[in-house]
Design a protein around this motif. Structure first.
Motif, PDB file in Angstrom:
ATOM      1  N   ALA A   1      36.490  81.550  59.331  1.00  0.00           N
ATOM      2  CA  ALA A   1      34.956  81.292  60.424  1.00  0.00           C
ATOM      3  C   ALA A   1      34.612  80.367  60.570  1.00  0.00           C
ATOM      4  CB  ALA A   1      34.484  82.930  59.810  1.00  0.00           C
TER       5      ALA A   1
ATOM      6  N   GLU B   1      35.280  81.937  54.832  1.00  0.00           N
ATOM      7  CA  GLU B   1      33.792  81.313  55.576  1.00  0.00           C
ATOM      8  C   GLU B   1      32.780  80.553  55.478  1.00  0.00           C
ATOM      9  OE1 GLU B   1      30.239  85.155  57.699  1.00  0.00           O
ATOM     10  OE2 GLU B   1      32.461  85.766  56.306  1.00  0.00           O
TER      11      GLU B   1
ATOM     12  N   ARG C   1      28.316  84.291  59.411  1.00  0.00           N
ATOM     13  CA  ARG C   1      28.274  84.557  60.681  1.00  0.00           C
ATOM     14  C   ARG C   1      27.532  84.430  62.012  1.00  0.00           C
ATOM     15  NH1 ARG C   1      31.380  90.540  60.719  1.00  0.00           N
ATOM     16  NH2 ARG C   1      30.867  90.211  62.407  1.00  0.00           N
TER      17      ARG C   1
END
Ligand code: AMP
Length: 444
Positions: free
Chosen positions: A44, A208, A212
Protein backbone atom coordinates in the motif's frame (compact mmCIF):
# COMPACT_ATOMS: atom_id res chain seq x y z
CA UNK A 1 20.12 2.55 6.87
CA UNK A 2 21.72 2.86 3.42
CA UNK A 3 21.01 1.30 0.04
CA UNK A 4 24.24 -0.71 0.45
CA UNK A 5 22.99 -2.32 3.66
CA UNK A 6 19.86 -3.41 1.79
CA UNK A 7 22.16 -5.55 -0.35
CA UNK A 8 22.04 -3.66 -3.64
CA UNK A 9 24.85 -4.22 -6.12
CA UNK A 10 27.46 -1.60 -6.99
CA UNK A 11 26.12 -0.46 -10.42
CA UNK A 12 22.78 0.35 -8.78
CA UNK A 13 24.44 2.15 -5.87
CA UNK A 14 26.39 4.24 -8.39
CA UNK A 15 23.18 5.20 -10.21
CA UNK A 16 21.53 6.17 -6.93
CA UNK A 17 24.50 8.30 -6.00
CA UNK A 18 24.22 10.17 -9.30
CA UNK A 19 20.51 10.71 -8.61
CA UNK A 20 21.25 11.98 -5.11
CA UNK A 21 19.23 9.31 -3.27
CA UNK A 22 20.93 8.95 0.10
CA UNK A 23 18.56 7.04 2.33
CA UNK A 24 15.92 4.50 1.37
CA UNK A 25 12.33 5.64 1.90
CA UNK A 26 10.16 3.39 4.16
CA UNK A 27 8.61 1.55 1.22
CA UNK A 28 12.06 0.95 -0.25
CA UNK A 29 13.46 -0.28 3.05
CA UNK A 30 10.70 -2.87 3.25
CA UNK A 31 10.27 -3.81 -0.40
CA UNK A 32 13.89 -4.14 -1.55
CA UNK A 33 14.97 -7.03 0.72
CA UNK A 34 11.65 -8.84 0.21
CA UNK A 35 11.82 -8.64 -3.57
CA UNK A 36 15.49 -9.68 -3.58
CA UNK A 37 14.47 -12.71 -1.51
CA UNK A 38 11.95 -13.63 -4.23
CA UNK A 39 8.79 -12.83 -2.25
CA UNK A 40 5.53 -11.69 -3.78
CA UNK A 41 4.48 -8.29 -2.48
CA UNK A 42 1.28 -6.47 -1.77
CA UNK A 43 2.21 -2.87 -1.03
CA UNK A 44 0.00 0.00 0.00
CA UNK A 45 1.94 2.98 -1.25
CA UNK A 46 1.00 5.96 -3.33
CA UNK A 47 2.95 8.16 -5.71
CA UNK A 48 5.52 10.19 -3.85
CA UNK A 49 6.57 7.43 -1.46
CA UNK A 50 9.45 6.23 -3.65
CA UNK A 51 7.56 3.07 -4.62
CA UNK A 52 9.00 2.98 -8.15
CA UNK A 53 12.56 2.52 -6.87
CA UNK A 54 11.10 0.15 -4.27
CA UNK A 55 10.23 -2.37 -6.95
CA UNK A 56 12.57 -1.34 -9.78
CA UNK A 57 15.89 -1.56 -7.91
CA UNK A 58 15.55 -5.16 -6.67
CA UNK A 59 13.93 -6.16 -9.96
CA UNK A 60 16.92 -4.84 -11.92
CA UNK A 61 19.27 -6.64 -9.57
CA UNK A 62 17.49 -9.97 -9.94
CA UNK A 63 17.43 -9.66 -13.73
CA UNK A 64 21.16 -8.88 -13.76
CA UNK A 65 22.15 -11.69 -11.40
CA UNK A 66 19.93 -14.51 -12.61
CA UNK A 67 17.90 -15.87 -15.49
CA UNK A 68 18.68 -16.48 -19.16
CA UNK A 69 19.35 -13.80 -21.79
CA UNK A 70 16.14 -12.38 -23.15
CA UNK A 71 14.80 -14.16 -26.24
CA UNK A 72 13.39 -12.49 -29.36
CA UNK A 73 9.93 -10.94 -28.89
CA UNK A 74 10.09 -11.61 -25.18
CA UNK A 75 10.24 -9.73 -21.90
CA UNK A 76 11.72 -10.94 -18.62
CA UNK A 77 9.85 -8.47 -16.45
CA UNK A 78 6.61 -6.64 -17.07
CA UNK A 79 5.44 -3.51 -15.27
CA UNK A 80 1.76 -2.77 -15.90
CA UNK A 81 0.62 0.83 -15.45
CA UNK A 82 -2.84 2.41 -15.80
CA UNK A 83 -1.89 5.36 -18.03
CA UNK A 84 0.69 6.19 -20.61
CA UNK A 85 1.91 9.12 -18.50
CA UNK A 86 2.69 6.79 -15.64
CA UNK A 87 4.18 4.21 -18.03
CA UNK A 88 6.54 6.84 -19.43
CA UNK A 89 7.42 8.11 -16.00
CA UNK A 90 8.08 4.64 -14.59
CA UNK A 91 10.13 3.78 -17.66
CA UNK A 92 12.22 6.92 -17.28
CA UNK A 93 12.95 6.03 -13.64
CA UNK A 94 13.79 2.40 -14.48
CA UNK A 95 16.14 3.53 -17.26
CA UNK A 96 17.93 5.85 -14.84
CA UNK A 97 18.37 3.15 -12.22
CA UNK A 98 19.59 0.74 -14.94
CA UNK A 99 22.11 3.14 -16.49
CA UNK A 100 25.15 1.04 -15.48
CA UNK A 101 23.54 -2.35 -16.09
CA UNK A 102 23.55 -4.43 -19.28
CA UNK A 103 19.74 -4.55 -19.39
CA UNK A 104 17.27 -3.25 -21.96
CA UNK A 105 14.08 -1.38 -21.07
CA UNK A 106 11.15 -0.15 -23.12
CA UNK A 107 7.66 1.31 -22.65
CA UNK A 108 4.57 0.55 -24.77
CA UNK A 109 1.17 2.21 -24.55
CA UNK A 110 -1.83 3.00 -26.71
CA UNK A 111 -2.63 6.18 -28.58
CA UNK A 112 0.49 5.92 -30.73
CA UNK A 113 1.39 3.69 -33.69
CA UNK A 114 1.96 0.05 -32.78
CA UNK A 115 4.46 -0.69 -35.57
CA UNK A 116 7.57 0.92 -34.04
CA UNK A 117 6.74 -0.89 -30.81
CA UNK A 118 6.53 -4.22 -32.66
CA UNK A 119 9.90 -3.53 -34.31
CA UNK A 120 11.49 -2.64 -31.01
CA UNK A 121 10.24 -5.84 -29.38
CA UNK A 122 11.82 -8.07 -32.03
CA UNK A 123 15.07 -8.41 -30.13
CA UNK A 124 13.24 -8.75 -26.81
CA UNK A 125 13.57 -6.43 -23.79
CA UNK A 126 14.51 -7.23 -20.23
CA UNK A 127 11.98 -4.86 -18.67
CA UNK A 128 8.82 -3.87 -20.47
CA UNK A 129 6.57 -1.15 -19.05
CA UNK A 130 3.09 -1.31 -20.56
CA UNK A 131 -0.49 -0.19 -20.32
CA UNK A 132 -2.91 -3.17 -20.35
CA UNK A 133 -4.70 -2.58 -23.66
CA UNK A 134 -1.57 -2.16 -25.77
CA UNK A 135 0.11 -5.11 -24.09
CA UNK A 136 -2.77 -7.35 -25.14
CA UNK A 137 -2.68 -5.99 -28.71
CA UNK A 138 1.04 -6.75 -28.96
CA UNK A 139 0.52 -10.21 -27.50
CA UNK A 140 -2.32 -11.00 -29.89
CA UNK A 141 -0.24 -9.87 -32.86
CA UNK A 142 2.55 -12.22 -31.76
CA UNK A 143 4.92 -9.32 -31.21
CA UNK A 144 5.34 -10.37 -27.59
CA UNK A 145 5.60 -13.68 -25.80
CA UNK A 146 5.43 -13.96 -22.06
CA UNK A 147 6.81 -17.44 -21.43
CA UNK A 148 10.14 -16.00 -20.29
CA UNK A 149 8.49 -13.67 -17.78
CA UNK A 150 10.10 -13.82 -14.32
CA UNK A 151 8.39 -10.89 -12.64
CA UNK A 152 5.12 -9.01 -13.01
CA UNK A 153 4.58 -5.64 -11.35
CA UNK A 154 1.07 -4.17 -11.10
CA UNK A 155 1.61 -0.48 -10.46
CA UNK A 156 -1.33 1.57 -9.20
CA UNK A 157 -3.55 -1.49 -9.38
CA UNK A 158 -6.51 0.39 -7.88
CA UNK A 159 -6.35 2.88 -10.69
CA UNK A 160 -6.31 0.14 -13.29
CA UNK A 161 -9.58 -1.18 -11.91
CA UNK A 162 -11.05 2.33 -11.62
CA UNK A 163 -10.24 2.89 -15.28
CA UNK A 164 -12.12 -0.28 -16.18
CA UNK A 165 -9.14 -2.49 -16.97
CA UNK A 166 -10.42 -5.48 -14.99
CA UNK A 167 -11.19 -7.47 -18.13
CA UNK A 168 -7.77 -6.68 -19.61
CA UNK A 169 -6.13 -7.76 -16.35
CA UNK A 170 -8.09 -11.00 -16.44
CA UNK A 171 -6.87 -11.60 -20.02
CA UNK A 172 -3.29 -10.80 -19.12
CA UNK A 173 -3.53 -13.14 -16.12
CA UNK A 174 -4.28 -15.98 -18.56
CA UNK A 175 -1.25 -15.07 -20.67
CA UNK A 176 1.24 -15.29 -17.78
CA UNK A 177 3.46 -18.22 -16.84
CA UNK A 178 2.32 -19.82 -13.58
CA UNK A 179 5.76 -19.61 -12.00
CA UNK A 180 6.65 -15.97 -11.53
CA UNK A 181 7.16 -13.30 -8.91
CA UNK A 182 4.33 -10.77 -8.64
CA UNK A 183 4.44 -7.37 -6.97
CA UNK A 184 1.25 -5.38 -6.52
CA UNK A 185 1.27 -1.69 -5.63
CA UNK A 186 -1.88 0.21 -4.88
CA UNK A 187 -2.68 3.44 -3.09
CA UNK A 188 -5.91 2.02 -1.72
CA UNK A 189 -7.15 -1.49 -1.01
CA UNK A 190 -10.77 -2.02 -1.97
CA UNK A 191 -12.43 -5.42 -1.95
CA UNK A 192 -11.79 -5.73 -5.69
CA UNK A 193 -8.08 -5.12 -5.23
CA UNK A 194 -7.94 -7.77 -2.52
CA UNK A 195 -9.74 -10.16 -4.83
CA UNK A 196 -7.25 -9.42 -7.59
CA UNK A 197 -4.35 -9.86 -5.16
CA UNK A 198 -5.80 -13.17 -3.97
CA UNK A 199 -5.69 -14.51 -7.53
CA UNK A 200 -2.43 -13.02 -8.69
CA UNK A 201 -0.15 -13.26 -5.64
CA UNK A 202 1.40 -16.21 -3.90
CA UNK A 203 1.83 -15.86 -0.13
CA UNK A 204 2.56 -12.14 -0.45
CA UNK A 205 4.32 -9.99 2.08
CA UNK A 206 2.06 -7.04 2.91
CA UNK A 207 3.66 -3.69 3.39
CA UNK A 208 1.96 -0.45 4.21
CA UNK A 209 3.77 2.84 4.42
CA UNK A 210 1.00 5.26 5.22
CA UNK A 211 -2.19 4.67 7.15
CA UNK A 212 -4.72 3.05 4.88
CA UNK A 213 -7.04 5.41 3.08
CA UNK A 214 -6.08 8.33 5.27
CA UNK A 215 -5.06 11.52 3.56
CA UNK A 216 -1.77 13.12 4.49
CA UNK A 217 -2.15 15.06 7.71
CA UNK A 218 0.30 17.69 6.54
CA UNK A 219 -2.40 18.90 4.15
CA UNK A 220 -4.81 21.52 5.43
CA UNK A 221 -8.13 20.71 3.81
CA UNK A 222 -11.36 22.61 3.61
CA UNK A 223 -14.49 22.99 1.57
CA UNK A 224 -16.12 26.14 0.21
CA UNK A 225 -19.83 25.58 -0.50
CA UNK A 226 -20.94 27.35 -3.67
CA UNK A 227 -23.53 27.12 -6.41
CA UNK A 228 -22.36 25.19 -9.44
CA UNK A 229 -22.80 28.10 -11.82
CA UNK A 230 -20.61 30.36 -9.70
CA UNK A 231 -17.64 28.05 -9.25
CA UNK A 232 -15.41 29.71 -11.85
CA UNK A 233 -16.18 33.13 -10.43
CA UNK A 234 -15.38 31.90 -6.91
CA UNK A 235 -12.14 30.31 -8.11
CA UNK A 236 -10.94 33.60 -9.61
CA UNK A 237 -12.04 35.47 -6.48
CA UNK A 238 -10.15 33.09 -4.15
CA UNK A 239 -7.13 33.12 -6.41
CA UNK A 240 -6.90 36.88 -6.31
CA UNK A 241 -7.72 37.13 -2.63
CA UNK A 242 -5.17 34.47 -1.64
CA UNK A 243 -2.59 35.67 -4.20
CA UNK A 244 -2.18 32.10 -5.35
CA UNK A 245 1.03 31.50 -7.20
CA UNK A 246 1.03 27.93 -8.49
CA UNK A 247 -2.09 25.82 -8.35
CA UNK A 248 -3.03 22.40 -9.65
CA UNK A 249 -6.77 22.36 -10.27
CA UNK A 250 -8.83 19.22 -10.75
CA UNK A 251 -11.95 19.20 -12.87
CA UNK A 252 -14.20 16.17 -13.39
CA UNK A 253 -14.49 16.14 -17.17
CA UNK A 254 -12.51 17.09 -20.25
CA UNK A 255 -15.10 19.72 -21.11
CA UNK A 256 -14.83 21.05 -17.60
CA UNK A 257 -11.06 21.45 -18.01
CA UNK A 258 -11.44 23.25 -21.33
CA UNK A 259 -14.21 25.55 -20.07
CA UNK A 260 -12.24 26.63 -17.01
CA UNK A 261 -9.01 27.15 -18.95
CA UNK A 262 -10.88 29.25 -21.56
CA UNK A 263 -12.47 31.33 -18.84
CA UNK A 264 -9.17 31.91 -17.01
CA UNK A 265 -7.26 32.69 -20.20
CA UNK A 266 -10.06 35.08 -21.18
CA UNK A 267 -9.33 36.96 -17.96
CA UNK A 268 -5.65 37.14 -18.83
CA UNK A 269 -4.70 34.45 -16.29
CA UNK A 270 -1.80 32.21 -17.20
CA UNK A 271 -3.57 28.84 -17.30
CA UNK A 272 -3.30 25.61 -19.25
CA UNK A 273 -5.13 22.29 -19.19
CA UNK A 274 -4.39 18.59 -19.59
CA UNK A 275 -6.84 15.80 -20.33
CA UNK A 276 -7.07 12.56 -22.24
CA UNK A 277 -8.25 14.15 -25.51
CA UNK A 278 -5.11 16.20 -25.89
CA UNK A 279 -2.13 14.74 -27.74
CA UNK A 280 0.61 13.40 -25.54
CA UNK A 281 3.13 16.02 -26.70
CA UNK A 282 0.74 18.87 -25.83
CA UNK A 283 0.11 17.42 -22.39
CA UNK A 284 3.80 16.97 -21.73
CA UNK A 285 4.50 20.54 -22.83
CA UNK A 286 1.83 21.92 -20.50
CA UNK A 287 3.22 19.88 -17.64
CA UNK A 288 6.82 20.90 -18.30
CA UNK A 289 5.79 24.55 -18.41
CA UNK A 290 3.86 24.16 -15.17
CA UNK A 291 6.84 22.50 -13.49
CA UNK A 292 9.08 25.33 -14.74
CA UNK A 293 6.54 27.83 -13.25
CA UNK A 294 5.84 29.23 -16.71
CA UNK A 295 2.19 28.29 -16.24
CA UNK A 296 0.48 29.44 -13.05
CA UNK A 297 -2.69 27.37 -13.12
CA UNK A 298 -2.77 23.83 -14.48
CA UNK A 299 -6.25 22.34 -14.80
CA UNK A 300 -6.38 18.55 -15.13
CA UNK A 301 -8.66 15.55 -15.10
CA UNK A 302 -7.79 12.74 -12.70
CA UNK A 303 -6.64 10.44 -15.47
CA UNK A 304 -4.31 13.00 -17.03
CA UNK A 305 -2.82 14.01 -13.70
CA UNK A 306 -2.41 10.55 -12.32
CA UNK A 307 1.15 9.63 -11.43
CA UNK A 308 2.55 12.97 -12.50
CA UNK A 309 5.59 13.70 -10.47
CA UNK A 310 5.13 17.32 -9.52
CA UNK A 311 7.08 18.04 -6.42
CA UNK A 312 5.96 20.08 -3.51
CA UNK A 313 2.92 22.00 -4.69
CA UNK A 314 1.63 24.49 -2.14
CA UNK A 315 -2.00 24.24 -3.23
CA UNK A 316 -4.42 21.84 -4.89
CA UNK A 317 -7.94 22.97 -5.75
CA UNK A 318 -10.78 20.57 -6.43
CA UNK A 319 -12.90 22.59 -8.80
CA UNK A 320 -15.12 19.51 -8.92
CA UNK A 321 -15.02 16.66 -6.45
CA UNK A 322 -13.89 13.34 -7.93
CA UNK A 323 -16.51 10.69 -8.70
CA UNK A 324 -14.34 8.03 -7.09
CA UNK A 325 -13.60 8.99 -3.49
CA UNK A 326 -10.11 7.44 -3.54
CA UNK A 327 -9.11 9.99 -6.17
CA UNK A 328 -9.47 12.69 -3.55
CA UNK A 329 -6.54 11.15 -1.71
CA UNK A 330 -4.47 11.01 -4.88
CA UNK A 331 -5.32 14.57 -5.71
CA UNK A 332 -4.42 16.08 -2.38
CA UNK A 333 -1.32 13.88 -2.27
CA UNK A 334 0.17 16.37 -4.74
CA UNK A 335 0.66 18.81 -1.93
CA UNK A 336 2.10 18.48 1.57
CA UNK A 337 4.78 16.07 0.37
CA UNK A 338 7.95 15.22 2.22
CA UNK A 339 6.76 16.82 5.44
CA UNK A 340 5.94 20.17 3.81
CA UNK A 341 2.57 21.68 4.57
CA UNK A 342 0.06 22.08 1.80
CA UNK A 343 -3.50 23.19 1.27
CA UNK A 344 -6.34 21.47 -0.53
CA UNK A 345 -9.49 23.46 -1.19
CA UNK A 346 -12.65 21.91 -2.62
CA UNK A 347 -15.37 24.00 -4.24
CA UNK A 348 -18.49 21.98 -3.52
CA UNK A 349 -22.00 22.48 -4.87
CA UNK A 350 -25.22 20.81 -3.71
CA UNK A 351 -25.00 18.22 -6.52
CA UNK A 352 -21.79 16.92 -5.03
CA UNK A 353 -22.99 16.21 -1.52
CA UNK A 354 -22.85 12.43 -1.94
CA UNK A 355 -19.29 12.64 -3.19
CA UNK A 356 -18.34 14.85 -0.26
CA UNK A 357 -19.89 12.36 2.11
CA UNK A 358 -17.99 9.45 0.50
CA UNK A 359 -14.70 11.35 0.79
CA UNK A 360 -15.31 12.16 4.43
CA UNK A 361 -16.15 8.55 5.15
CA UNK A 362 -13.04 7.29 3.33
CA UNK A 363 -10.67 9.77 4.95
CA UNK A 364 -12.42 9.44 8.29
CA UNK A 365 -12.75 13.17 8.82
CA UNK A 366 -15.41 15.82 8.50
CA UNK A 367 -14.02 18.49 6.23
CA UNK A 368 -14.24 22.01 7.56
CA UNK A 369 -16.60 24.24 5.60
CA UNK A 370 -15.74 27.87 5.06
CA UNK A 371 -18.43 30.08 3.58
CA UNK A 372 -17.02 32.76 1.29
CA UNK A 373 -18.90 36.06 1.75
CA UNK A 374 -20.96 36.95 -1.36
CA UNK A 375 -20.71 33.35 -2.60
CA UNK A 376 -23.10 31.68 -0.14
CA UNK A 377 -24.95 29.10 -2.21
CA UNK A 378 -28.55 29.48 -3.20
CA UNK A 379 -28.72 25.66 -3.21
CA UNK A 380 -27.56 24.66 0.23
CA UNK A 381 -25.05 21.79 0.50
CA UNK A 382 -26.62 19.43 3.09
CA UNK A 383 -24.58 18.62 6.19
CA UNK A 384 -22.26 15.65 6.00
CA UNK A 385 -19.85 13.93 8.35
CA UNK A 386 -17.31 11.12 8.51
CA UNK A 387 -20.04 8.55 9.29
CA UNK A 388 -21.28 8.84 5.71
CA UNK A 389 -24.53 10.47 6.79
CA UNK A 390 -26.04 13.14 4.60
CA UNK A 391 -28.34 15.19 6.74
CA UNK A 392 -31.17 16.30 4.56
CA UNK A 393 -33.55 18.71 6.13
CA UNK A 394 -37.21 17.77 5.54
CA UNK A 395 -38.53 19.13 2.29
CA UNK A 396 -40.73 22.14 2.56
CA UNK A 397 -43.36 23.06 0.05
CA UNK A 398 -42.17 25.69 -2.38
CA UNK A 399 -43.92 28.91 -1.61
CA UNK A 400 -43.01 32.54 -1.31
CA UNK A 401 -41.39 33.19 2.06
CA UNK A 402 -43.76 34.83 4.49
CA UNK A 403 -42.36 34.05 7.93
CA UNK A 404 -39.69 31.83 9.58
CA UNK A 405 -39.18 28.30 8.27
CA UNK A 406 -35.41 27.84 7.79
CA UNK A 407 -35.39 28.56 4.03
CA UNK A 408 -33.28 31.28 2.55
CA UNK A 409 -34.44 34.21 0.51
CA UNK A 410 -32.04 34.69 -2.28
CA UNK A 411 -32.49 36.85 -5.33
CA UNK A 412 -36.17 37.01 -4.41
CA UNK A 413 -36.61 33.26 -4.92
CA UNK A 414 -37.61 30.64 -2.39
CA UNK A 415 -34.97 27.99 -2.00
CA UNK A 416 -35.70 24.82 -0.14
CA UNK A 417 -32.94 24.37 2.39
CA UNK A 418 -32.78 20.62 1.86
CA UNK A 419 -32.79 20.75 -1.92
CA UNK A 420 -30.26 18.59 -3.67
CA UNK A 421 -30.12 18.51 -7.43
CA UNK A 422 -30.84 15.04 -8.84
CA UNK A 423 -28.91 12.95 -11.38
CA UNK A 424 -25.83 12.52 -9.28
CA UNK A 425 -23.29 10.12 -10.79
CA UNK A 426 -22.74 7.19 -8.48
CA UNK A 427 -19.91 7.63 -5.99
CA UNK A 428 -18.19 4.38 -6.69
CA UNK A 429 -18.89 2.95 -10.12
CA UNK A 430 -19.73 -0.69 -9.79
CA UNK A 431 -16.65 -2.43 -11.04
CA UNK A 432 -16.68 -5.91 -12.48
CA UNK A 433 -13.75 -8.19 -12.00
CA UNK A 434 -14.76 -10.97 -14.38
CA UNK A 435 -12.23 -13.71 -13.80
CA UNK A 436 -11.23 -12.72 -10.32
CA UNK A 437 -14.71 -12.50 -8.98
CA UNK A 438 -14.91 -16.16 -8.03
CA UNK A 439 -16.35 -16.33 -4.55
CA UNK A 440 -18.56 -14.48 -2.14
CA UNK A 441 -17.12 -11.07 -1.40
CA UNK A 442 -15.80 -10.47 2.03
CA UNK A 443 -17.01 -7.29 3.61
CA UNK A 444 -14.62 -5.24 5.71
P1 AMP B 1 7.60 7.63 -6.66
O1 AMP B 1 6.78 7.50 -5.41
O2 AMP B 1 8.24 6.35 -7.06
O3 AMP B 1 6.81 8.27 -7.76
O4 AMP B 1 8.83 8.63 -6.31
C1 AMP B 1 8.63 9.95 -5.94
C2 AMP B 1 9.88 10.81 -6.11
O5 AMP B 1 10.84 10.54 -5.10
C3 AMP B 1 10.60 10.63 -7.43
O6 AMP B 1 10.94 11.91 -7.92
C4 AMP B 1 11.87 9.87 -7.07
O7 AMP B 1 12.93 10.19 -7.94
C5 AMP B 1 12.14 10.35 -5.66
N1 AMP B 1 12.82 9.35 -4.81
C6 AMP B 1 12.49 8.04 -4.71
N2 AMP B 1 13.27 7.43 -3.78
C7 AMP B 1 14.08 8.37 -3.25
C8 AMP B 1 15.11 8.36 -2.24
N3 AMP B 1 15.41 7.26 -1.57
N4 AMP B 1 15.71 9.53 -1.98
C9 AMP B 1 15.39 10.65 -2.64
N5 AMP B 1 14.44 10.73 -3.60
C10 AMP B 1 13.79 9.61 -3.91
Amino acid sequence: MTFATLGLIEPLLRALETLGYQTPTPVQAQAIPAVLAGRDLMAAAQTGTGKTAGFALPLLQLLTMEGPKVAANSARALILCPTRELAEQVHASVAEYAQHLPLTTYAVYGGVSINPQMMKLRKGVDILVATPGRLIDLFRQNALKLNQLQTLVLDEADRMLDLGFSEELANIYRMLPKKRQTLLFSATFSDDIRLLAGQMLNDPLSIEVSPRNVAANTVKQWVVPVDKKRKAELFVHLMRKGRWKQVLVFAKTRNGVDALVDKLQGLGINADGIHGDKPQATRQRALDRFKASEVQILVATDVAARGLDIEDLPLVVNFDLPIVAEDYIHRIGRTGRAGNTGEAISLVCADEVNMLSAIEMLTRQTLTRKMEPDFEPEHRVPDTDASGQVVKKPKKPKKPKTSGGGGKRNLGKWVDSGEVAPAEPSIKPVRKVPVFNTGPRKRK
